[in-house]
Design a protein around this motif. Structure first.
Motif, PDB file in Angstrom:
ATOM      1  N   UNK A   1      44.713  28.155  62.405  1.00  9.61           N
ATOM      2  CA  UNK A   1      43.527  28.053  63.273  1.00  9.61           C
ATOM      3  C   UNK A   1      42.212  27.878  62.527  1.00  9.61           C
ATOM      4  N   UNK A   2      42.127  28.371  61.289  1.00 14.55           N
ATOM      5  CA  UNK A   2      40.874  28.268  60.546  1.00 14.55           C
ATOM      6  C   UNK A   2      40.596  26.862  60.019  1.00 14.55           C
ATOM      7  N   UNK A   3      41.563  25.954  60.186  1.00 20.18           N
ATOM      8  CA  UNK A   3      41.366  24.564  59.762  1.00 20.18           C
ATOM      9  C   UNK A   3      40.944  23.664  60.925  1.00 20.18           C
ATOM     10  N   UNK A   4      40.868  24.211  62.119  1.00 22.61           N
ATOM     11  CA  UNK A   4      40.284  23.499  63.256  1.00 22.61           C
ATOM     12  C   UNK A   4      41.032  22.269  63.715  1.00 22.61           C
ATOM     13  N   UNK A   5      42.298  22.122  63.343  1.00 23.34           N
ATOM     14  CA  UNK A   5      43.056  20.945  63.760  1.00 23.34           C
ATOM     15  C   UNK A   5      42.641  19.674  63.070  1.00 23.34           C
ATOM     16  N   UNK A   6      41.958  19.777  61.921  1.00 19.73           N
ATOM     17  CA  UNK A   6      41.401  18.597  61.260  1.00 19.73           C
ATOM     18  C   UNK A   6      41.867  18.454  59.814  1.00 19.73           C
ATOM     19  N   UNK A   7      43.091  18.891  59.524  1.00 18.18           N
ATOM     20  CA  UNK A   7      43.590  18.797  58.155  1.00 18.18           C
ATOM     21  C   UNK A   7      43.864  17.349  57.757  1.00 18.18           C
ATOM     22  N   UNK A   8      43.907  17.113  56.459  1.00 16.07           N
ATOM     23  CA  UNK A   8      44.335  15.839  55.879  1.00 16.07           C
ATOM     24  C   UNK A   8      45.648  16.072  55.137  1.00 16.07           C
ATOM     25  N   UNK A   9      46.373  14.985  54.860  1.00 13.28           N
ATOM     26  CA  UNK A   9      47.594  15.067  54.066  1.00 13.28           C
ATOM     27  C   UNK A   9      47.491  14.068  52.913  1.00 13.28           C
TER      28      UNK A   9
ATOM     29  N   UNK B   1      41.548   6.373  44.138  1.00 14.24           N
ATOM     30  CA  UNK B   1      42.176   7.551  44.755  1.00 14.24           C
ATOM     31  C   UNK B   1      41.118   8.553  45.209  1.00 14.24           C
ATOM     32  N   UNK B   2      40.190   8.838  44.316  1.00 18.58           N
ATOM     33  CA  UNK B   2      39.153   9.819  44.644  1.00 18.58           C
ATOM     34  C   UNK B   2      38.281   9.306  45.789  1.00 18.58           C
ATOM     35  N   UNK B   3      37.914   8.040  45.740  1.00 16.56           N
ATOM     36  CA  UNK B   3      37.059   7.474  46.793  1.00 16.56           C
ATOM     37  C   UNK B   3      37.754   7.520  48.152  1.00 16.56           C
ATOM     38  N   UNK B   4      39.040   7.214  48.185  1.00 19.29           N
ATOM     39  CA  UNK B   4      39.776   7.222  49.447  1.00 19.29           C
ATOM     40  C   UNK B   4      39.872   8.643  50.020  1.00 19.29           C
ATOM     41  N   UNK B   5      40.150   9.595  49.152  1.00 17.35           N
ATOM     42  CA  UNK B   5      40.239  10.980  49.624  1.00 17.35           C
ATOM     43  C   UNK B   5      38.887  11.443  50.146  1.00 17.35           C
ATOM     44  N   UNK B   6      37.805  11.107  49.448  1.00 14.33           N
ATOM     45  CA  UNK B   6      36.478  11.526  49.880  1.00 14.33           C
ATOM     46  C   UNK B   6      36.079  10.848  51.188  1.00 14.33           C
ATOM     47  N   UNK B   7      36.491   9.602  51.363  1.00 16.62           N
ATOM     48  CA  UNK B   7      36.181   8.899  52.614  1.00 16.62           C
ATOM     49  C   UNK B   7      36.870   9.573  53.800  1.00 16.62           C
ATOM     50  N   UNK B   8      38.152   9.902  53.636  1.00 15.76           N
ATOM     51  CA  UNK B   8      38.869  10.608  54.695  1.00 15.76           C
ATOM     52  C   UNK B   8      38.256  11.988  54.934  1.00 15.76           C
ATOM     53  N   UNK B   9      37.907  12.671  53.843  1.00 19.47           N
ATOM     54  CA  UNK B   9      37.332  14.011  53.975  1.00 19.47           C
ATOM     55  C   UNK B   9      36.014  13.966  54.733  1.00 19.47           C
ATOM     56  N   UNK B  10      35.177  12.967  54.461  1.00 12.74           N
ATOM     57  CA  UNK B  10      33.885  12.923  55.147  1.00 12.74           C
ATOM     58  C   UNK B  10      34.059  12.678  56.640  1.00 12.74           C
ATOM     59  N   UNK B  11      35.035  11.875  57.012  1.00 17.85           N
ATOM     60  CA  UNK B  11      35.293  11.662  58.439  1.00 17.85           C
ATOM     61  C   UNK B  11      35.690  12.956  59.126  1.00 17.85           C
TER      62      UNK B  11
ATOM     63  N   UNK C   1      34.931  16.039  57.953  1.00 19.26           N
ATOM     64  CA  UNK C   1      33.767  16.931  57.876  1.00 19.26           C
ATOM     65  C   UNK C   1      32.777  16.659  59.003  1.00 19.26           C
ATOM     66  N   UNK C   2      32.614  15.398  59.357  1.00 16.22           N
ATOM     67  CA  UNK C   2      31.697  15.054  60.447  1.00 16.22           C
ATOM     68  C   UNK C   2      32.148  15.704  61.760  1.00 16.22           C
ATOM     69  N   UNK C   3      33.452  15.734  61.995  1.00 11.10           N
ATOM     70  CA  UNK C   3      33.963  16.364  63.210  1.00 11.10           C
ATOM     71  C   UNK C   3      33.854  17.887  63.136  1.00 11.10           C
TER      72      UNK C   3
END
Length: 517
Positions: A199-207, A248-258, A260-262
């Motif tokens: 629950x502390x991840x808010x349904x917004x995890x990445x893989x 790799x780093x750029x792709x992970x950060x791009x997904x993470x920012x999307x 984070x916005x939510x």
């Protein structure tokens, strides 16, 4: 509990009228010849938290603490002597085929209404106590890359999203080089899957995956799961990179920012205390664990159950020798049989490794006055309070009902905490007598000391000092309510635990009983 106390005199605690041993309270122990106010005189020096014979005990005679047999004397034990672990033979474990089953189910206590905390509501109906971006992995190979990405996310992205508490890498050592189709492989697989649903991840995890591993992303991700949106767009495989490490780093950060916005759009709101999912654990235990800290957790557990919350207690080897006291409290025979099932599974698991439950007790436990796993178990189960046991979870399963739940885990601190997170825990409490800097990244950890001496030595690691009970400065009821209210403050973000303030995070450790190839 009988406490023999005087400010300038030797003190001991006796827990039950039938006990023929007592536990020394004084910080520095008691010297040979010391006389307790009731006339008991020690014939040798006895350290704090160790046992003194209250009367002569013959060879072969039972040694009783908590009103239960914790061992049999290997030799005559004189009144006033220090009762050491080497002088006791450990009783056999209770047989699982003749346990009392739901014959002493406690009556429900009156509901406790009007208590709330400020939490984050999730789409699946659960509530988070923190707002965290979780990035899970399918294999250990990606850990180095992900750690680098998380470091950059914290520095470059998190400051832009002040309503997000943290970003956490859900890394582990599973995924490849393992017998993925082995009989017990379902345990680590469902643990990885359910960690992303905390629950502390808010349904917004990445893989984040590699691509060639045995644990494929499809086994972690599921479409149309209300607890988390883990569709293909939120997966990144490093082997898909065409431009090496930088991409790799750029792709992970791009997904993470999307994500984070939510997450940054979320706000705390007032929710009932029934939305708490508390996980309880003890580590670095001593003889005071069952006298002070664990009873406080038990009292607060009863309050939470009355408020409609979910409370989980765990550690199979630390309840095995007291299982007869738990099956009696199971709300029905189905729950009682589930308890027996988990005990039996673990007995066979230990046997396959040519070990048994006696391997549990650590050198620190023994230095803290615990003679064996039987004595440790009797003090451990006190965390469960006095409520009926409403359900049982296998390792890695996700909780689906409220009430008092036995969450079957090994006793290892790190594995137990990981499995409780997978079960859905949004708040953790950890009792300790010897001391530990234990902490978790995904949920706040409230640290409760069994002794005041530890709390005074570690004032910036211990959140609650339950040792005040042994010194007579607080009652069990007072401390139970104090801890209950502290839970609500921590869950609301009004209070940070010391582990949070110091960013003390243990690694996630999966329970993998299956073979490694």
């Amino acid at each position: 509990m009988q406490l023999i106390e005087h400010s300038d005199s030797p003190r001991y605690v006796r827990l039950h009228d039938d006990d023929n041993v007592v536990v020394v309270v004084n910080d520095q122990g008691v010297a040979a010849g010391s006389r307790f106010p009731d006339g008991l005189t020690v014939i040798e020096g006895v350290p704090q938290s160790h046992k003194v014979a209250l009367r002569d005990i013959p060879a072969g005679g039972p040694v009783l603490r908590y009103g239960q047999v914790i061992g049999y004397a290997r030799e005559p034990l004189r009144q006033g002597s220090w009762v050491k672990e080497t002088q006791l033979d450990m009783p056999s474990a209770p047989p699982l085929d003749s346990l009392p089953m739901s014959d002493a189910v406690p009556s429900s206590l009156p509901p406790l209404e009007g208590f709330t905390f400020e939490g984050y509501r999730n789409a699946d109906g659960t509530v988070g106590t923190r707002n965290i971006l979780g990035i899970t992995t399918t294999v250990q190979c990606v850990t180095g890359v992900l750690d680098h990405a998380v470091s950059r996310i914290r520095k470059e992205l998190l400051p832009k999203y002040p309503n997000v508490d943290d970003v956490v890498a859900l890394t582990h050592s599973y995924g490849c080089g393992v017998a993925i189709t082995a009989r017990d492989a379902y345990i680590p697989i469902r643990t990885v899957r359910n960690l992303a649903r905390n629950p502390n991840l808010g349904g917004e995890a990445l893989v984040i995956g590699l691509g060639c591993e045995k644990l494929q992303a499809s086994q972690v991700m599921h479409e149309d799961d209300p607890s988390v949106d883990l569709s293909e767009q939120w997966l990144y495989r490093l082997q898909d990179s065409r431009n090496g490490f930088v991409e790799m780093i750029e792709q992970i950060m791009e997904l993470a920012e999307a994500r984070l916005q939510k997450l940054d759009q979320r706000r705390r709101e007032t929710v009932p205390a029934s939305e708490l999912i508390l996980g309880m654990q003890c580590g670095g235990s001593d003889a005071f664990s069952g006298i002070t800290a664990n009873p406080v957790l038990g009292y607060a557990s009863d309050l939470l159950i009355r408020a409609g919350a979910t409370v989980m207690f765990s550690e199979v080897t630390e309840v095995r020798d007291a299982i007869y006291m738990l099956t009696s409290r199971a709300e029905n025979t189905e729950v009682a049989n589930a308890l027996v099932r988990e005990m039996d599974w673990y007995d066979r698991y230990l046997q396959s490794g040519e070990a048994d439950r006696s391997a549990n007790t650590t050198p620190g436990n023994k230095k803290g006055g615990l003679s064996n796993i039987v004595e440790k178990s009797l003090g451990s189960i006190v965390k469960s309070g006095s409520s009926a046991i409403n359900g049982v979870l296998g390792p890695g399963e996700r909780v689906s009902r409220k009430g008092l739940i036995f969450c079957a885990t090994p006793a290892s601190d790190f594995v137990c905490g990981t499995l409780q997170l997978a079960a859905g825990m949004n708040l953790h409490v950890f009792t300790t007598g010897r001391g530990t800097p234990y902490g978790l990244a995904m949920a706040p950890v409230v640290k409760v000391s069994t002794r005041t001496e530890l709390a005074e030595r570690w004032p910036d690691l211990i959140d609650i000092d339950a040792g005040r009970i042994a010194s007579g400065r607080a009652t069990l009821e007072e401390m139970g309510w104090e801890l209950f209210r502290y839970y609500l403050d921590v869950a609301s973000g009004r209070q940070q635990t010391w582990a949070e303030r110091h960013v003390l995070h243990n690694d996630l450790v999966l329970f993998n009983p299956a073979p490694i190839t």
